[in-house]
Scaffold this motif. Structure first.
Motif, PDB file in Angstrom:
ATOM      1  N   PHE A   1      33.910  30.654  36.350  1.00  0.00           N
ATOM      2  CA  PHE A   1      34.270  31.317  37.607  1.00  0.00           C
ATOM      3  C   PHE A   1      35.306  30.494  38.375  1.00  0.00           C
ATOM      4  O   PHE A   1      36.317  31.011  38.838  1.00  0.00           O
TER       5      PHE A   1
ATOM      6  N   GLU B   1      39.120  31.412  39.329  1.00  0.00           N
ATOM      7  CA  GLU B   1      39.525  31.356  40.736  1.00  0.00           C
ATOM      8  C   GLU B   1      40.798  30.526  40.909  1.00  0.00           C
ATOM      9  O   GLU B   1      41.727  30.917  41.603  1.00  0.00           O
ATOM     10  N   GLU B   2      40.839  29.375  40.242  1.00  0.00           N
ATOM     11  CA  GLU B   2      41.981  28.481  40.371  1.00  0.00           C
ATOM     12  C   GLU B   2      43.246  29.107  39.803  1.00  0.00           C
ATOM     13  O   GLU B   2      44.335  28.931  40.335  1.00  0.00           O
TER      14      GLU B   2
ATOM     15  N   PRO C   1      46.291  32.886  40.806  1.00  0.00           N
ATOM     16  CA  PRO C   1      47.649  32.913  41.373  1.00  0.00           C
ATOM     17  C   PRO C   1      48.735  32.561  40.362  1.00  0.00           C
ATOM     18  O   PRO C   1      49.904  32.825  40.588  1.00  0.00           O
TER      19      PRO C   1
ATOM     20  N   GLY D   1      51.085  39.466  44.785  1.00  0.00           N
ATOM     21  CA  GLY D   1      51.112  40.728  45.526  1.00  0.00           C
ATOM     22  C   GLY D   1      49.863  41.567  45.323  1.00  0.00           C
ATOM     23  O   GLY D   1      48.753  41.077  45.442  1.00  0.00           O
ATOM     24  N   ARG D   2      50.080  42.833  45.006  1.00  0.00           N
ATOM     25  CA  ARG D   2      48.965  43.765  44.905  1.00  0.00           C
ATOM     26  C   ARG D   2      47.967  43.347  43.819  1.00  0.00           C
ATOM     27  O   ARG D   2      46.755  43.447  43.996  1.00  0.00           O
TER      28      ARG D   2
ATOM     29  N   LEU E   1      47.354  40.374  42.783  1.00  0.00           N
ATOM     30  CA  LEU E   1      46.612  39.207  43.275  1.00  0.00           C
ATOM     31  C   LEU E   1      45.427  39.666  44.126  1.00  0.00           C
ATOM     32  O   LEU E   1      44.296  39.219  43.948  1.00  0.00           O
ATOM     33  N   ALA E   2      45.715  40.608  45.022  1.00  0.00           N
ATOM     34  CA  ALA E   2      44.655  41.102  45.903  1.00  0.00           C
ATOM     35  C   ALA E   2      43.564  41.783  45.082  1.00  0.00           C
ATOM     36  O   ALA E   2      42.374  41.592  45.317  1.00  0.00           O
TER      37      ALA E   2
ATOM     38  N   TYR F   1      41.447  39.151  43.131  1.00  0.00           N
ATOM     39  CA  TYR F   1      40.496  38.431  43.984  1.00  0.00           C
ATOM     40  C   TYR F   1      39.395  39.348  44.493  1.00  0.00           C
ATOM     41  O   TYR F   1      38.257  38.916  44.678  1.00  0.00           O
ATOM     42  N   ALA F   2      39.737  40.613  44.711  1.00  0.00           N
ATOM     43  CA  ALA F   2      38.686  41.548  45.128  1.00  0.00           C
ATOM     44  C   ALA F   2      37.623  41.639  44.023  1.00  0.00           C
ATOM     45  O   ALA F   2      36.423  41.666  44.304  1.00  0.00           O
TER      46      ALA F   2
ATOM     47  N   ALA G   1      35.599  38.542  44.058  1.00  0.00           N
ATOM     48  CA  ALA G   1      34.688  38.568  45.203  1.00  0.00           C
ATOM     49  C   ALA G   1      33.485  39.463  44.894  1.00  0.00           C
ATOM     50  O   ALA G   1      32.352  39.141  45.264  1.00  0.00           O
ATOM     51  N   SER G   2      33.729  40.577  44.192  1.00  0.00           N
ATOM     52  CA  SER G   2      32.609  41.439  43.812  1.00  0.00           C
ATOM     53  C   SER G   2      31.676  40.707  42.859  1.00  0.00           C
ATOM     54  O   SER G   2      30.451  40.797  42.981  1.00  0.00           O
TER      55      SER G   2
ATOM     56  N   ASP H   1      31.132  37.656  42.804  1.00  0.00           N
ATOM     57  CA  ASP H   1      30.368  36.684  43.598  1.00  0.00           C
ATOM     58  C   ASP H   1      29.233  37.345  44.363  1.00  0.00           C
ATOM     59  O   ASP H   1      28.164  36.765  44.517  1.00  0.00           O
TER      60      ASP H   1
END
Lengths: 321, 387
Positions: free
Chosen positions: B249, B253-254, B257, B262-263, B265-266, B269-270, B273-274, B276
């Motif tokens: 994980f 995460e590292e 990027p 941009g999109r 990337l978002a 990470y979303a 985050a889910s 997590d």
């Protein structure tokens, strides 16, 4: 009286009369104490409004000079786990109270830091020792305390202190410490304290350490220097498209200033409306921020949720959402 | 002698497709003692040991080898490696000390790694170590001392041509199709391919079950590559890794990027985050059923943040966050003990004091406060050193 020069302690009220604000609560609590018998109490309200102070006044009034032997203070956010809390309560409650009062008092500060499961366990403990112990709990939000505990307590809701209340306390301090404070400086102290008396007094002492003549400018300077976690820089990096820069800055801030993810989120939420982006995007970002805060409670790693949020800000910086 | 031993590379030129690694080893030997040790790392069967043997042969050096079958605790190392590192070689001009499979130095080899570091510091001869995973934390003291050289798994084409050479020399009659299947199955492991060739050569030709892969310990770099670039086998993607799901994980995460912006990337990470959120639910309620959701968000969720798979090579990096947190904890250890003492005195939580620390500094600098709160000398020094 404490002879140590920490003003939040030196000038902590020790009688009901010295307390400012919360007058309704004081009236009711005073009559309970006069009857020499208190139920379990719950003090809900923001930080620095007098919850711990009132708890201390209660035990001092009840037990007089013997209060220290009959009073246990625990901070739920510092104690490691409910088992420690239970053990300490058990050890403390084992011996009988002296004097003519048949119970001892346990003050459990920041009780809302306990998980639901821990609170269930605590409820049993409260029942087991109800003959020998009274609990006073403090919390920021009573909604975070499970119903069975709330129903066993008399709940008092503390309000943020008003300007006149805070001014009253500061005047006492100013007189004793020989400070000269301008009228505008009082306003500035109140503004940056946001109704938190502890914050106001700390700010006063930190400023007085520089000079006993206190002006508005000095208050503003000290309070801005000590302001935790400036989210503006982090968000500026993100909006400029530098995700890595924003991420590094965020982690540094969190580590260096020991702030939790929840506090960071609060800072971000406040900062959104100061940003130079379309209002419609601000609304979207606020939604994302709220969602991230909600997810933090469910998730296991706050920083992951914050990174996801930063990525949304990077998008917003490009005019998208 | 097995075919894989018989056809072990003997000279630099026998080692195929590892030119970069060969050059690194050459320059290391040439520049010795600028760096005293080198670690060759990479999956099994990529030619690590062969490269060292070849280097010794080409330079007319003697080899002193210690491999995982020897006990490598401190006493043993002191007894063998240390004298070897000091004495002159008997018959040849010099020698290479080969420490094969250093990742096999385990708990029972007490003090093995520290002793190895001591030997590296004092050696008169180059030390070369091999291992599969150079990033294990226990190797970090050795890693800091050494030059790191990676050996990559070989591609299918290279292995096929190697197998063809061997079948020619051994007069084995194998169809190209058969060789290709062995090559694919080997997943870049030359030794495995040659062993398979040998074991299957006596039976009649049959179709190899491609699902019966050797359980290659997938390195984290492979996992990331498959995750970001290849989009395959999501459910089992993390099964063969030595790292825990939580460690993976952090790696993801590292490195997000590095692959997305941009999109995308978002979106990536979303998804993380889910993952997590489900991880949190597992921890809090022990609902291991949710593991499958964490798994899918952590793999497919990341991978499909982009519309089409990525190409190219990306240099992935180790997660830095845990290290930063650790370093910071060292740094703020004093701040924490001070806050704890102060918090008890002012009826407040340690956390709140830590947060308010900047404004409290003038109070904490007062001598009587320091005395009353029983600050240690280090704590006093810390507070007085603050601005």
């Amino acid at each position: 009286m404490n002879h140590i020069n920490i003003w939040t302690e030196k000038y902590r009220p020790v009688t009901f009369d010295e307390m400012v604000g919360q007058q309704e609560i004081l009236k009711r609590v005073r009559s309970l104490v006069q009857a020499m018998n208190i139920p379990h109490l719950m003090f809900a309200g923001p930080a620095g409004t007098g919850k711990s102070t009132l708890a201390l006044i209660i035990v001092k009034e009840l037990f007089k000079e013997k209060w220290k032997e009959n009073y246990l203070e625990l901070n739920a956010s510092d104690e490691r786990g409910i088992d420690v809390v239970r053990q300490k309560v058990k050890d403390f409650a084992r011996t009988k109270a002296i004097e003519n009062i048949p119970f001892k008092v346990i003050f459990l500060d920041e009780a809302d830091a306990l998980t639901k499961e821990a609170q269930q366990a605590l409820r049993r403990t409260m029942e087991n020792y109800s003959n020998t112990c009274r609990f006073i709990m403090s919390c920021n939000y009573s909604s975070r305390i499970i119903d069975p505990i709330q129903s066993r307590c008399v709940v008092f809701r503390f309000k943020l202190l008003e300007k006149k209340d805070i001014k009253k306390r500061i005047e006492v301090i100013a007189e004793n410490e020989n400070l000269n404070i301008t009228e505008k400086a009082y306003d500035a102290v109140y503004e940056s304290s946001e109704g938190d008396c502890r914050k106001a007094i700390n700010l006063m002492q930190a400023t007085a350490a520089i000079s006993p003549d206190i002006t508005e400018d000095m208050i503003l300077m000290v309070s801005s220097a000590a302001k935790p976690a400036d989210m503006k820089i982090v968000l500026d990096y993100a909006l400029a498209g530098d995700f890595l820069g924003a991420r590094d800055k965020l982690l540094d801030t969190m580590l260096k200033e020991s702030v939790s993810g929840t506090e960071i989120i609060k800072g971000i939420q406040k900062e959104i409306w100061n940003l130079e982006i379309e209002p419609s995007i601000k609304v979207r970002l606020t939604e994302k921020t709220g969602e991230a805060e909600f997810r933090m409670i469910e998730g296991s790693d706050e920083f992951v949720q914050l990174q996801a949020l930063l990525a949304s800000f990077v998008l917003a910086g490009k005019g998208e959402s | 002698m097995s075919l894989s031993e018989k056809y072990r590379a003997k000279k630099y030129e026998d080692i195929v497709k590892q030119d970069k690694a060969i050059d690194e080893v050459k320059s290391f030997l040439k520049q010795f003692p600028k760096k005293k040790s080198l670690i060759l790392y990479g999956p099994a069967g990529t030619g690590k040991t062969s490269l060292v043997l070849a280097a010794a042969r080409e330079n007319n050096l003697e080899i002193l080898e210690l491999n995982s079958s020897d006990l490598r605790n401190r006493a043993k190392l002191e007894e063998t490696l240390r004298p070897a590192a000091q004495q002159r070689s008997l018959f040849k001009k010099g020698k290479i000390l080969l420490m094969d499979e250093v990742d096999g130095v385990t708990g029972t080899d007490t003090g093995g790694i520290p002793e190895l570091v001591r030997v590296i510091n004092s050696t008169h001869y180059p030390i070369i170590m091999t291992c599969n995973d150079v990033w294990q934390s226990k190797l970090s003291p050795v890693r800091q001392k050494s030059k790191l050289v990676e050996m990559k798994p070989l591609d299918v084409g290279t292995i096929i041509s190697l197998l063809m050479k061997i079948t020619e020399k051994e007069n084995l009659d194998k169809s190209p199709y058969f060789l290709k299947q062995i090559a694919i199955k080997s997943q870049g492991d030359t030794r495995a391919a040659i062993n398979d060739l040998e074991s299957y050569s006596e039976t009649d030709e049959f179709t190899i079950d491609l699902t019966e892969k050797r359980d290659v310990q997938a390195s984290i770099f492979n996992i990331l590559r498959r995750l970001f670039k290849e989009r395959q086998d999501f459910i089992r993607l993390f099964d063969n890794s030595e790292l825990s799901l939580d460690q993976i994980f952090l790696w993801i995460e590292e490195n997000i990027p590095k692959e997305y912006s941009g999109r995308e990337l978002a979106k990536a990470y979303a998804a993380l985050a889910s993952a997590d959120v489900f991880r949190g639910r597992i921890y809090k309620n022990q609902s291991w059923r949710f593991l499958i959701y964490q798994n899918i968000f952590q793999s497919a969720g990341i991978s499909y943040a982009k519309d089409s798979p990525l190409g190219g090579f990306t240099k992935y990096e180790r997660p830095k966050r845990i290290l930063k947190i650790w370093l910071n904890n060292q740094k703020i250890a004093k701040k924490k003990t001070i806050s704890k003492k102060y918090a008890r005195f002012v009826h407040c939580s340690t956390k709140r004091i830590m947060r308010d620390f900047p404004i409290l500094t003038p109070m904490l600098k007062q001598e009587d406060v320091q005395k009353k709160l029983r600050f240690s000398d280090e704590e006093i020094a810390y507070v007085n050193g603050l601005k």
